[in-house]
Design a protein around this motif. Structure first.
Motif, PDB file in Angstrom:
ATOM      1  N   MET A  65      45.085  42.370  42.048  1.00 36.19           N
ATOM      2  CA  MET A  65      45.668  41.251  41.293  1.00 36.19           C
ATOM      3  C   MET A  65      45.416  39.913  41.980  1.00 36.19           C
ATOM      4  SD  MET A  65      47.126  42.497  38.535  1.00 36.19           S
ATOM      5  CE  MET A  65      45.797  43.686  38.415  1.00 36.19           C
ATOM      6  N   HIS A  66      44.178  39.639  42.300  1.00 34.41           N
ATOM      7  CA  HIS A  66      43.809  38.354  42.904  1.00 34.41           C
ATOM      8  C   HIS A  66      42.331  38.099  42.633  1.00 34.41           C
ATOM      9  CE1 HIS A  66      41.270  39.896  46.219  1.00 34.41           C
ATOM     10  NE2 HIS A  66      42.043  40.967  46.118  1.00 34.41           N
ATOM     11  N   HIS A  67      41.928  36.847  42.761  1.00 34.69           N
ATOM     12  CA  HIS A  67      40.518  36.491  42.634  1.00 34.69           C
ATOM     13  C   HIS A  67      39.907  36.404  44.030  1.00 34.69           C
ATOM     14  CE1 HIS A  67      40.924  35.698  38.398  1.00 34.69           C
ATOM     15  NE2 HIS A  67      41.807  34.738  38.587  1.00 34.69           N
ATOM     16  N   PRO A  68      38.774  37.056  44.276  1.00 33.33           N
ATOM     17  CA  PRO A  68      38.085  36.852  45.550  1.00 33.33           C
ATOM     18  C   PRO A  68      37.769  35.375  45.758  1.00 33.33           C
ATOM     19  CG  PRO A  68      37.143  38.720  44.369  1.00 33.33           C
ATOM     20  CD  PRO A  68      38.104  38.050  43.425  1.00 33.33           C
ATOM     21  N   GLU A  69      37.775  34.943  46.994  1.00 35.52           N
ATOM     22  CA  GLU A  69      37.545  33.533  47.293  1.00 35.52           C
ATOM     23  C   GLU A  69      36.183  33.070  46.793  1.00 35.52           C
ATOM     24  OE1 GLU A  69      38.478  29.771  48.497  1.00 35.52           O
ATOM     25  OE2 GLU A  69      39.783  31.536  48.489  1.00 35.52           O
ATOM     26  N   TRP A  70      35.171  33.927  46.888  1.00 36.45           N
ATOM     27  CA  TRP A  70      33.836  33.515  46.442  1.00 36.45           C
ATOM     28  C   TRP A  70      33.111  34.724  45.851  1.00 36.45           C
ATOM     29  CZ3 TRP A  70      32.140  29.324  44.655  1.00 36.45           C
ATOM     30  CH2 TRP A  70      30.772  28.997  44.600  1.00 36.45           C
ATOM     31  N   HIS A  71      32.179  35.343  46.600  1.00 40.41           N
ATOM     32  CA  HIS A  71      31.499  36.523  46.074  1.00 40.41           C
ATOM     33  C   HIS A  71      32.460  37.712  46.026  1.00 40.41           C
ATOM     34  CE1 HIS A  71      27.915  34.233  46.235  1.00 40.41           C
ATOM     35  NE2 HIS A  71      27.614  34.432  47.514  1.00 40.41           N
ATOM     36  N   GLY A  72      32.131  38.669  45.143  1.00 41.49           N
ATOM     37  CA  GLY A  72      32.946  39.870  45.043  1.00 41.49           C
ATOM     38  C   GLY A  72      33.648  39.984  43.701  1.00 41.49           C
ATOM     39  N   PHE A  73      34.386  41.065  43.535  1.00 41.12           N
ATOM     40  CA  PHE A  73      35.015  41.327  42.241  1.00 41.12           C
ATOM     41  C   PHE A  73      36.313  42.094  42.441  1.00 41.12           C
ATOM     42  CE2 PHE A  73      35.766  43.838  38.409  1.00 41.12           C
ATOM     43  CZ  PHE A  73      35.607  42.888  37.404  1.00 41.12           C
ATOM     44  N   ALA A  74      37.336  41.697  41.695  1.00 43.18           N
ATOM     45  CA  ALA A  74      38.604  42.422  41.616  1.00 43.18           C
ATOM     46  C   ALA A  74      38.970  42.539  40.143  1.00 43.18           C
ATOM     47  CB  ALA A  74      39.703  41.699  42.390  1.00 43.18           C
ATOM     48  N   PHE A  75      39.863  43.472  39.814  1.00 44.34           N
ATOM     49  CA  PHE A  75      40.258  43.684  38.425  1.00 44.34           C
ATOM     50  C   PHE A  75      40.728  42.382  37.779  1.00 44.34           C
ATOM     51  CE2 PHE A  75      43.809  44.410  35.465  1.00 44.34           C
ATOM     52  CZ  PHE A  75      43.150  45.087  34.455  1.00 44.34           C
ATOM     53  N   TYR A  76      41.406  41.526  38.541  1.00 41.83           N
ATOM     54  CA  TYR A  76      41.926  40.276  37.990  1.00 41.83           C
ATOM     55  C   TYR A  76      40.800  39.376  37.482  1.00 41.83           C
ATOM     56  CZ  TYR A  76      45.988  37.211  37.489  1.00 41.83           C
ATOM     57  OH  TYR A  76      47.023  36.463  36.978  1.00 41.83           O
ATOM     58  N   ASP A  77      39.596  39.541  38.029  1.00 44.43           N
ATOM     59  CA  ASP A  77      38.448  38.762  37.570  1.00 44.43           C
ATOM     60  C   ASP A  77      38.029  39.125  36.147  1.00 44.43           C
ATOM     61  OD1 ASP A  77      38.179  37.325  39.912  1.00 44.43           O
ATOM     62  OD2 ASP A  77      36.698  38.671  40.779  1.00 44.43           O
ATOM     63  N   LEU A  78      38.400  40.328  35.698  1.00 44.02           N
ATOM     64  CA  LEU A  78      37.950  40.802  34.393  1.00 44.02           C
ATOM     65  C   LEU A  78      38.747  40.197  33.242  1.00 44.02           C
ATOM     66  CD1 LEU A  78      36.098  42.754  32.796  1.00 44.02           C
ATOM     67  CD2 LEU A  78      37.838  44.532  33.154  1.00 44.02           C
ATOM     68  N   ILE A  79      39.950  39.716  33.513  1.00 50.57           N
ATOM     69  CA  ILE A  79      40.844  39.292  32.435  1.00 50.57           C
ATOM     70  C   ILE A  79      40.233  38.198  31.569  1.00 50.57           C
ATOM     71  CG2 ILE A  79      43.058  38.178  31.969  1.00 50.57           C
ATOM     72  CD1 ILE A  79      44.174  39.664  34.405  1.00 50.57           C
ATOM     73  N   PHE A  80      39.700  37.180  32.184  1.00 51.18           N
ATOM     74  CA  PHE A  80      39.112  36.047  31.468  1.00 51.18           C
ATOM     75  C   PHE A  80      37.878  36.472  30.668  1.00 51.18           C
ATOM     76  CE2 PHE A  80      37.443  31.414  32.273  1.00 51.18           C
ATOM     77  CZ  PHE A  80      37.253  31.264  30.909  1.00 51.18           C
ATOM     78  N   PRO A  81      36.848  37.065  31.306  1.00 48.82           N
ATOM     79  CA  PRO A  81      35.654  37.437  30.527  1.00 48.82           C
ATOM     80  C   PRO A  81      35.936  38.505  29.471  1.00 48.82           C
ATOM     81  CG  PRO A  81      35.495  38.227  32.789  1.00 48.82           C
ATOM     82  CD  PRO A  81      36.648  37.293  32.752  1.00 48.82           C
ATOM     83  N   LEU A  82      36.889  39.404  29.727  1.00 47.91           N
ATOM     84  CA  LEU A  82      37.238  40.404  28.712  1.00 47.91           C
ATOM     85  C   LEU A  82      37.789  39.722  27.470  1.00 47.91           C
ATOM     86  CD1 LEU A  82      37.700  43.268  27.668  1.00 47.91           C
ATOM     87  CD2 LEU A  82      39.819  43.352  29.013  1.00 47.91           C
ATOM     88  N   PHE A  83      38.616  38.706  27.659  1.00 45.69           N
ATOM     89  CA  PHE A  83      39.168  37.975  26.517  1.00 45.69           C
ATOM     90  C   PHE A  83      38.050  37.301  25.730  1.00 45.69           C
ATOM     91  CE2 PHE A  83      41.276  34.658  24.182  1.00 45.69           C
ATOM     92  CZ  PHE A  83      42.524  35.185  23.879  1.00 45.69           C
ATOM     93  N   LEU A  84      37.109  36.668  26.435  1.00 45.60           N
ATOM     94  CA  LEU A  84      35.985  36.007  25.765  1.00 45.60           C
ATOM     95  C   LEU A  84      35.104  37.029  25.063  1.00 45.60           C
ATOM     96  CD1 LEU A  84      34.278  33.547  25.126  1.00 45.60           C
ATOM     97  CD2 LEU A  84      33.284  33.692  27.426  1.00 45.60           C
ATOM     98  N   PHE A  85      34.880  38.155  25.704  1.00 46.29           N
ATOM     99  CA  PHE A  85      34.101  39.246  25.107  1.00 46.29           C
ATOM    100  C   PHE A  85      34.741  39.685  23.788  1.00 46.29           C
ATOM    101  CE2 PHE A  85      33.343  43.785  24.493  1.00 46.29           C
ATOM    102  CZ  PHE A  85      31.974  43.907  24.667  1.00 46.29           C
TER     103      PHE A  85
END
Length: 382
Positions: A65-85
């Motif tokens: 439940m957090h965004h990586p500072e720069w490179h990398g991926f966490a589940f929380y990163d998916l929320i925004f693009p999933l909505f746009l998708f």
């Protein structure tokens, strides 16, 4: 938002393996609600539950439940693009309905442009536009990126066929990668993907007025909206598949999972040269999120629209049917005060469970508002 409206009817006793092409995608509202759940308070529940129990699975979930500072991926990163998708998935259904109601292609073009610009305006209002503190106002926003990406994806979808849209996706992703790799940035040269050194960050500093979120860069800036168009187009192609009557419901679900796995594999390979990075909305990030979006949608579609097991999803359908409203409401409604007003006394006696029960009560207050609007058939559409 435009798109399929929810239907909370009981599950059928005889699931239809081939849902009619015109049937509303209840799974889309449910998945949208699942996505929004984490934004409106699910994150807090996960953290509180992990801290209370110490269970490894909850600790892992809280860590996602957090965004990586720069490179990398966490589940929380998916929320925004999933909505746009999902906005892209709803596009073919929305277009078909408007045309069936007597609309024209020109009207669809106008509506897509207006919708995109209204979302940009909503995003600026969410970020404090009405405070009239122009130099310090952040004009880039989540809703702004959704609006612009949706608008350009819609214009492409209205003027190009399926194969051409796929070419557009490939061209956008490869072109964005080439731009960041080979166009030199003043002071940093070409190919420098460090924070603030990229072409994306430089273009935003030149073109985006007001305050950037990180000072020298903004994760929702203007240049990074270009690859986000590919995210919306990927959803659009998926919606075209789901609207088609050529395949059974099972075949559609299997195909979405298969393509999703291919996208994840391609993202993993591209990550070695162009890292998965939400801040840049990198091409590998687009593929990675498209892969997971396809898999999530396939599961929801199979369970809800093919097997018609729907009662369990009602909680999420209520949220997903008014997703923009609840997102905007967080900027104007003090849900914490309301939660304290109704449940504060009881929570004071909850002991070690106070944080967890408080997080649940917070989401319940938001959901209750959405439920009342749902029962009254009041939906904020753009």
């Amino acid at each position: 938002m435009n798109g399929p409206m929810p239907d909370a009817s009981p599950a059928s006793t005889a699931p239809d393996a081939t849902p009619p092409a015109s049937r509303r995608l209840i799974s889309l509202d449910a998945l949208r609600g699942f996505d929004m759940f984490w934004i409106i308070g699910g994150e807090g529940i996960a953290h509180a539950a992990a801290e209370l129990t110490g269970w490894s699975v909850l600790v892992w979930l809280a860590g996602q439940m957090h965004h990586p500072e720069w490179h990398g991926f966490a589940f929380y990163d998916l929320i925004f693009p999933l909505f746009l998708f999902m906005a892209g998935v709803a596009m073919p259904f929305s277009f078909e309905k408007r045309l069936a109601d007597g609309g024209t292609k020109q009207e669809l073009v106008r509506h897509s442009i207006i919708r995109g610009l209204v979302l940009v305006l909503f995003g600026m209002i969410y970020n404090g536009l009405l405070e009239f503190n122009w130099p310090e106002t952040r004009l880039a926003s989540v809703l702004g990126r959704i609006g612009l990406a949706y608008m350009f994806a819609a214009l492409i979808a209205l003027h190009f066929g399926v194969r051409a849209r796929a070419v557009w996706i490939a061209g956008i992703l490869i072109g964005y990668w080439a731009a960041l790799r080979f166009i030199p940035v003043p002071g940093f040269g070409a190919g420098d993907l460090s924070p603030g050194h990229t072409l994306t960050d430089w273009v935003d500093r030149q073109l985006v007025p007001g305050r950037l979120y990180q000072g020298d860069r903004d994760p929702e800036g203007l240049f990074g909206t270009i690859p986000a168009i590919a995210t919306a187009l990927a959803g659009n192609l998926t919606g075209t598949l789901l609207k088609s009557s050529r395949f059974s419901g099972y075949a559609k679900a299997v195909l979405m999972i298969a393509v999703g796995l291919v996208c994840l594999a391609a993202a993993w390979v591209w990550n070695f040269d162009f890292p998965i990075n939400k801040n840049l909305w990198s091409s590998s990030f687009v593929l990675h999120c498209a892969g997971w979006s396809l898999i999530f949608l396939a599961i929801f579609y199979l369970v809800i629209d093919v097997w018609q097991f729907r009662k369990w999803a009602f909680f999420f359908i209520v949220i997903g049917s008014n997703s923009i409203l609840i997102y905007m409401a967080q900027a104007f409604v003090d849900f914490e005060y309301t939660t304290e007003f109704f449940f504060g006394g009881a929570l004071k006696h909850a002991g070690a469970y106070q944080a967890l029960l408080g997080a649940i009560a917070f989401v319940f207050v938001e959901w209750l508002l959405l439920y009342l609007l749902y029962k009254k058939r009041i939906f904020l559409k753009v």
